[in-house]
Design an enzyme around this catalytic site. Structure first.
Site, PDB file in Angstrom:
ATOM      1  N   SER A 237       0.833  -1.203   0.000  1.00 43.99           N
ATOM      2  CA  SER A 237       0.000   0.000   0.000  1.00 43.99           C
ATOM      3  C   SER A 237       0.872   1.260   0.000  1.00 43.99           C
ATOM      4  O   SER A 237       2.053   1.217   0.353  1.00 43.99           O
ATOM      5  CB  SER A 237      -0.905  -0.028   1.229  1.00 43.99           C
ATOM      6  OG  SER A 237      -1.961   0.880   1.084  1.00 43.99           O
ATOM      7  N   GLN A 259      -0.147   5.038   6.850  1.00 43.25           N
ATOM      8  CA  GLN A 259       0.210   4.216   5.697  1.00 43.25           C
ATOM      9  C   GLN A 259       1.409   3.340   6.021  1.00 43.25           C
ATOM     10  O   GLN A 259       1.438   2.147   5.698  1.00 43.25           O
ATOM     11  CB  GLN A 259       0.525   5.128   4.509  1.00 43.25           C
ATOM     12  CG  GLN A 259       0.392   4.438   3.179  1.00 43.25           C
ATOM     13  CD  GLN A 259      -1.021   3.939   2.961  1.00 43.25           C
ATOM     14  OE1 GLN A 259      -1.988   4.582   3.371  1.00 43.25           O
ATOM     15  NE2 GLN A 259      -1.161   2.780   2.353  1.00 43.25           N
ATOM     16  N   HIS A 262       1.407  -0.281   7.651  1.00 40.92           N
ATOM     17  CA  HIS A 262       1.128  -1.533   6.941  1.00 40.92           C
ATOM     18  C   HIS A 262       2.400  -2.363   6.808  1.00 40.92           C
ATOM     19  O   HIS A 262       2.330  -3.557   6.516  1.00 40.92           O
ATOM     20  CB  HIS A 262       0.553  -1.249   5.544  1.00 40.92           C
ATOM     21  CG  HIS A 262      -0.896  -0.872   5.563  1.00 40.92           C
ATOM     22  ND1 HIS A 262      -1.872  -1.755   5.928  1.00 40.92           N
ATOM     23  CD2 HIS A 262      -1.532   0.284   5.249  1.00 40.92           C
ATOM     24  CE1 HIS A 262      -3.060  -1.161   5.841  1.00 40.92           C
ATOM     25  NE2 HIS A 262      -2.882   0.085   5.442  1.00 40.92           N
ATOM     26  N   GLU A 327      -1.526   4.891  -5.227  1.00 40.04           N
ATOM     27  CA  GLU A 327      -2.809   4.280  -4.852  1.00 40.04           C
ATOM     28  C   GLU A 327      -3.716   5.332  -4.202  1.00 40.04           C
ATOM     29  O   GLU A 327      -4.887   5.451  -4.552  1.00 40.04           O
ATOM     30  CB  GLU A 327      -2.512   3.130  -3.881  1.00 40.04           C
ATOM     31  CG  GLU A 327      -3.720   2.351  -3.411  1.00 40.04           C
ATOM     32  CD  GLU A 327      -3.371   1.351  -2.304  1.00 40.04           C
ATOM     33  OE1 GLU A 327      -2.237   1.440  -1.750  1.00 40.04           O
ATOM     34  OE2 GLU A 327      -4.216   0.507  -1.990  1.00 40.04           O
ATOM     35  N   HIS A 328      -3.178   6.069  -3.237  1.00 40.01           N
ATOM     36  CA  HIS A 328      -3.946   7.100  -2.531  1.00 40.01           C
ATOM     37  C   HIS A 328      -3.245   8.449  -2.680  1.00 40.01           C
ATOM     38  O   HIS A 328      -2.041   8.533  -2.421  1.00 40.01           O
ATOM     39  CB  HIS A 328      -4.005   6.813  -1.025  1.00 40.01           C
ATOM     40  CG  HIS A 328      -4.484   5.440  -0.669  1.00 40.01           C
ATOM     41  ND1 HIS A 328      -3.645   4.457  -0.192  1.00 40.01           N
ATOM     42  CD2 HIS A 328      -5.715   4.881  -0.706  1.00 40.01           C
ATOM     43  CE1 HIS A 328      -4.342   3.360   0.045  1.00 40.01           C
ATOM     44  NE2 HIS A 328      -5.601   3.577  -0.247  1.00 40.01           N
ATOM     45  N   ASP A 361     -10.572   3.735   4.026  1.00 44.13           N
ATOM     46  CA  ASP A 361     -10.321   2.318   4.299  1.00 44.13           C
ATOM     47  C   ASP A 361     -11.538   1.626   4.895  1.00 44.13           C
ATOM     48  O   ASP A 361     -11.646   0.399   4.829  1.00 44.13           O
ATOM     49  CB  ASP A 361      -9.156   2.164   5.286  1.00 44.13           C
ATOM     50  CG  ASP A 361      -7.819   2.432   4.629  1.00 44.13           C
ATOM     51  OD1 ASP A 361      -7.732   2.293   3.398  1.00 44.13           O
ATOM     52  OD2 ASP A 361      -6.871   2.780   5.351  1.00 44.13           O
ATOM     53  N   GLU A 415      -8.934  -9.326 -46.659  1.00 35.34           N
ATOM     54  CA  GLU A 415      -8.308 -10.075 -45.558  1.00 35.34           C
ATOM     55  C   GLU A 415      -8.207 -11.566 -45.882  1.00 35.34           C
ATOM     56  O   GLU A 415      -7.832 -12.362 -45.008  1.00 35.34           O
ATOM     57  CB  GLU A 415      -9.077  -9.836 -44.256  1.00 35.34           C
ATOM     58  CG  GLU A 415      -8.956  -8.384 -43.783  1.00 35.34           C
ATOM     59  CD  GLU A 415      -9.550  -8.125 -42.400  1.00 35.34           C
ATOM     60  OE1 GLU A 415     -10.205  -9.026 -41.851  1.00 35.34           O
ATOM     61  OE2 GLU A 415      -9.360  -7.006 -41.888  1.00 35.34           O
ATOM     62  N   HIS A 420     -16.351 -15.346 -45.145  1.00 31.33           N
ATOM     63  CA  HIS A 420     -16.972 -14.230 -44.431  1.00 31.33           C
ATOM     64  C   HIS A 420     -17.834 -13.411 -45.401  1.00 31.33           C
ATOM     65  O   HIS A 420     -18.971 -13.037 -45.074  1.00 31.33           O
ATOM     66  CB  HIS A 420     -15.905 -13.309 -43.819  1.00 31.33           C
ATOM     67  CG  HIS A 420     -15.370 -13.786 -42.501  1.00 31.33           C
ATOM     68  ND1 HIS A 420     -14.734 -14.992 -42.344  1.00 31.33           N
ATOM     69  CD2 HIS A 420     -15.369 -13.204 -41.264  1.00 31.33           C
ATOM     70  CE1 HIS A 420     -14.373 -15.136 -41.078  1.00 31.33           C
ATOM     71  NE2 HIS A 420     -14.746 -14.063 -40.404  1.00 31.33           N
TER      72      HIS A 420
END
Lengths: 430, 430
Positions: A237, A259, A262, A327-328, A361, A415, A420
């Site tokens: 994190s 933070q 963690h 992330e934040h 959170d 192609e 097709h």
């Protein structure tokens, strides 16, 4: 040691590159072990799950005891304090309410030549939710993973959680009950991922697996991807705080430490235009570390990967923030709203002095499963879209088909896909 | 041999399981070779790209000739017939118009306690588009990958295409020009993926890579995933046709052969309630194979993985279709619209007798990059959402923070995250 950088110093570009490239996660090579576990569960089903759970979790299971009974879930729910149950219930209400607004709408229309075109969304039929055991066994993560699936309309949600020596955190089961998850198995590790992906006699297979886990769980998710869908593999994190002179250094220090606690590669960075603030925050971090009951993780996280960068302007801060793609991102600014649109690469933005990241959170309402390790440059946080899929709808009238026929045959021929073209021309009676 | 099954026969359940589980793609183990190529490009940049292009494509490049000049693109565009240019232009117009409707909207609001919550979407800054060389070098795929990126607002789109012995299909460059792609490099394989992910002196890195490729390209995409985003790894193409007695057997046979002509694991399945129709289609397939200029691929695809399944009811057909979860589902039914909602797992649904799947390959407007190999149970086709990402916005007033504080501190404490709680309580002056 915490990095102290100034963008005005010579050598900053190189130091910033080093910071961006810093590897915060040890790579553990477990893919062969995991491949063997998956093969075993595919071959022997429940018997393999039972053997592996005895080996890794020290727990003897039978097909009958593999799943928690509703009584066991109820007992765990009651064992949790009313205060925690109330907090989980408030979190559930707010997260569900926010995610309801993420449901995509079908859009089917007929265009000017009579072609019906559209996007139709349907939920995946069954999803599996991995919940770690041990230290990182967070009831909030149960809510953050289960609620988007429920809101999406997933009919069947199967949760797996390892219970080493039979021990489970009752708050995990309480959160599951609050989120409406009733199918919960006491298995974990790569073997639980294999069971969810391929099924056993007791656990029916799912179409999508989400949730955090250790290196074995992450490797197993990578290996079953394709058979089932998976969410992102989450890294450590991280938070990036952008602050001007209006910010409170004590509040910022608290956010950086939140933070950092963690541990295991967590990263806290402060970008500020105010040199005096930078110094005050540094002192506050030390002061607050001394007040924590268990400061070791926070201290290690802050010393190992923390950084304070002073910059010449907020524009410069925004530019660096977009390269960091955190992330934040907290905007601890006097006028935060006018800066939101300058932040392009971020999992989530926390606006203003009164929005610490930890609100997100738990009870803010937004999801806390967010892209890490610079992946906010291309990825989004977990949400309802992870549990639905889009089917295209295309319908031609005979007239519309006739109008589109020549271009189709031309492109098919160029192609080298003759048949097709014929599948169109055969319908035209030409 | 083409499988002929009836759901009424004993043993059908087992035969259907075998059909579902049939492995249509040889797994080629190239991950070590690819890892070495990626490491080489990371270490040596352009020099590695040049060496590898000489080795694999027999082409001598310099940093100056690596990128197609605007004159070269213009020349290729003029070398293509006006008929093909017009068809590509029509396809571009229709695909762009449909994808415009896929752009997600930001949604930011304030809830009842004063918390600002929201989702904000931004395009990825740069995307890389892989285009195969050789046989499967399809200009339509250039459009299908480039247009969603352009509509999403991606500023920089870098295309790579291998040019064995220096030869490129001019229609590829014409399609790129029509889609507004101007940054095109003559490199391919795992080395091109590595260059897009990590950058070289000449090719700046991107945040997302999409586009089809061979086993080496697919392995390289898997290995760089995390550093950049990638799209799904596409497997062999497939169609499932659900038909009742109102269907035209010749038209269905043409559609089955159109899919089968992709060769290399392509699969065509017909599910029908009408036994006479099943027989008529089988005869028509043989008849039409004899009329194709180059029937080998279609014959092989049909014989190897084709299947006709007769069922007792359309409800039964829908149930089997949802288990098959095909990339393409055609509803060749008398009343197709009333059955659309019964099809839950499909990449795209083609509605009614006048909508052959090949319309969707080129000019229908929807995307032809769709989930294969049963992944429609959890995945969607390529679209604008693949080139944008969502950032969560969260903002609290002092009052809202105070209201959410107790629950946050309670949950942080129960998860052992003391500093998380403190980052809230420090703001409350309690």
């Amino acid at each position: 040691m915490t990095a102290l950088l100034s963008s005005a110093e010579p050598g900053f570009a190189q130091a910033f590159e080093t910071l961006l490239g810093s590897k915060r996660e040890a790579s553990v090579e477990v893919s062969e072990t995991v491949a063997a576990i998956i093969a075993d569960v595919r071959a022997r089903g429940d018997a393999a799950l039972i053997d592996l759970t005895r080996k890794f979790d020290g727990l003897d299971l039978t097909p009958q005891t593999m799943r928690f009974s509703s009584e066991e879930i109820e007992t765990a729910y009651r064992a949790v304090s009313p205060q925690i149950r109330d907090a989980l219930t408030l979190a559930h209400k707010r997260i569900a309410s926010h995610h309801e607004k993420q449901k995509p709408l079908d859009h089917i229309y007929t265009d000017d030549i009579g072609v019906t075109l559209g996007s139709r969304w349907t939920p995946v039929e069954a999803a599996g939710l991995y919940v770690p055991g041990g230290l990182a066994s967070y009831p909030s993560s149960v809510l953050m993973n289960a609620i988007p699936a429920k809101v999406a309309g997933v009919e069947r949600l199967a949760m797996v959680v390892p219970t080493p020596n039979g021990v489970v955190n009752p708050a995990i089961l309480a959160a599951a009950k609050i989120a409406g998850v009733t199918e919960i198995y006491r298995v974990g590790g790569a073997q639980a991922i294999a069971a969810l992906a391929f099924g056993t006699e007791t656990i029916a297979p799912v179409a999508k697996i989400t949730g955090p886990g250790n290196a074995y769980v992450a490797a197993a998710k990578r290996q079953v991807f394709g058979t089932v869908g998976i969410d992102m593999i989450a890294g450590p994190s991280e938070v990036l705080i952008i602050a001007d002179g209006s910010a409170n250094p004590a509040w910022l220090a608290a956010d950086l430490l939140a933070q950092a606690e963690h541990g295991a590669g967590a990263q806290s960075i402060l970008l500020t235009t105010d040199e005096a603030l930078a110094k005050a925050v540094l002192a506050e971090v030390d002061r607050q570390l001394a007040t924590l009951r268990a400061p070791d993780n926070a201290r290690r996280g802050w010393e190992e990967f923390g950084a304070i960068i002073t910059v010449g302007s907020l524009d410069e801060a925004m530019s660096l923030a977009n390269r960091i793609a955190s992330e934040h991102v907290e905007l601890a600014l006097d006028d935060p709203h006018s800066w939101i649109d300058k932040i392009r690469n971020a999992g989530a933005i926390f606006v203003g002095h009164h929005t610490p990241e930890s609100i997100g959170d738990y009870v803010g309402g937004s999801n806390h499963v967010l892209p890490t390790a610079r992946s906010a440059r291309f990825a989004s946080g977990l949400g309802v879209l992870d549990f639905v899929k889009r089917t295209s709808i295309l319908g031609c009238t005979p007239q519309a088909l006739a109008e589109l026929a020549d271009a189709t045959v031309t492109l098919a021929e160029t192609e080298g896909l003759e048949a097709h073209g014929k599948s169109v021309s055969i319908r035209l009676n030409r």
